[in-house]
Scaffold this motif. Sequence first.
Motif, mmCIF file in Angstrom:
data_model
loop_
_atom_site.group_PDB
_atom_site.id
_atom_site.type_symbol
_atom_site.label_atom_id
_atom_site.label_comp_id
_atom_site.label_asym_id
_atom_site.label_seq_id
_atom_site.Cartn_x
_atom_site.Cartn_y
_atom_site.Cartn_z
ATOM 1 N N MET A 196 0.833 -1.179 0.000
ATOM 2 C CA MET A 196 0.000 0.000 0.000
ATOM 3 C C MET A 196 0.880 1.245 0.000
ATOM 4 O O MET A 196 1.811 1.354 0.768
ATOM 5 N N LYS A 197 0.577 2.168 -0.878
ATOM 6 C CA LYS A 197 1.355 3.394 -0.968
ATOM 7 C C LYS A 197 0.638 4.504 -0.204
ATOM 8 O O LYS A 197 -0.537 4.763 -0.428
ATOM 9 N N LEU A 198 1.345 5.122 0.703
ATOM 10 C CA LEU A 198 0.753 6.217 1.465
ATOM 11 C C LEU A 198 0.915 7.520 0.696
ATOM 12 O O LEU A 198 1.940 7.760 0.076
ATOM 13 N N GLY A 199 -0.114 8.362 0.755
ATOM 14 C CA GLY A 199 -0.056 9.653 0.087
ATOM 15 C C GLY A 199 0.846 10.605 0.849
ATOM 16 O O GLY A 199 1.233 10.354 1.981
ATOM 17 N N ARG A 229 -5.854 11.767 6.448
ATOM 18 C CA ARG A 229 -5.497 12.549 5.262
ATOM 19 C C ARG A 229 -6.728 13.088 4.528
ATOM 20 O O ARG A 229 -6.767 14.252 4.144
ATOM 21 N N LYS A 230 -7.746 12.268 4.326
ATOM 22 C CA LYS A 230 -8.966 12.694 3.620
ATOM 23 C C LYS A 230 -9.637 13.859 4.352
ATOM 24 O O LYS A 230 -10.064 14.833 3.733
ATOM 25 N N ALA A 231 -9.720 13.764 5.669
ATOM 26 C CA ALA A 231 -10.329 14.832 6.464
ATOM 27 C C ALA A 231 -9.508 16.114 6.356
ATOM 28 O O ALA A 231 -10.061 17.217 6.270
ATOM 29 N N GLN A 232 -8.180 15.984 6.325
ATOM 30 C CA GLN A 232 -7.327 17.164 6.166
ATOM 31 C C GLN A 232 -7.553 17.807 4.799
ATOM 32 O O GLN A 232 -7.649 19.032 4.694
ATOM 33 N N HIS A 266 -9.955 22.363 1.702
ATOM 34 C CA HIS A 266 -10.916 22.833 0.699
ATOM 35 C C HIS A 266 -11.962 23.756 1.336
ATOM 36 O O HIS A 266 -12.238 24.844 0.830
ATOM 37 N N LEU A 267 -12.544 23.321 2.453
ATOM 38 C CA LEU A 267 -13.549 24.131 3.140
ATOM 39 C C LEU A 267 -12.956 25.436 3.665
ATOM 40 O O LEU A 267 -13.598 26.492 3.598
ATOM 41 N N ALA A 268 -11.737 25.370 4.177
ATOM 42 C CA ALA A 268 -11.081 26.563 4.710
ATOM 43 C C ALA A 268 -10.874 27.607 3.615
ATOM 44 O O ALA A 268 -11.075 28.800 3.832
ATOM 45 N N ALA A 269 -10.490 27.149 2.431
ATOM 46 C CA ALA A 269 -10.293 28.077 1.305
ATOM 47 C C ALA A 269 -11.612 28.761 0.943
ATOM 48 O O ALA A 269 -11.639 29.972 0.669
#
Length: 60
Positions: A1-4, A40-43, A48-51
């Motif tokens: 598994m490759k981590l992002g 990671r997904k939540a970050q 996106h929401l912060a922008a």
Amino acid sequence: MKLGKEVKSPCVSLCKLKHEVCTGCGRTRDEIKDWKSMKRKAQLDTVHLAAKRLKALKKK
């Protein structure tokens, strides 16, 4: 598994809350507090929401 790659925090060290939202990065108080424990997904969602919040703040 490759981590992002690690998601870079949107913090710009201009911390000032206005209605529970930081006027520097656009994150809420809870998002700032929880950043390091978020997956990671939540970050990515938070960035996106912060922008969007920052854009809305600048229109006012």
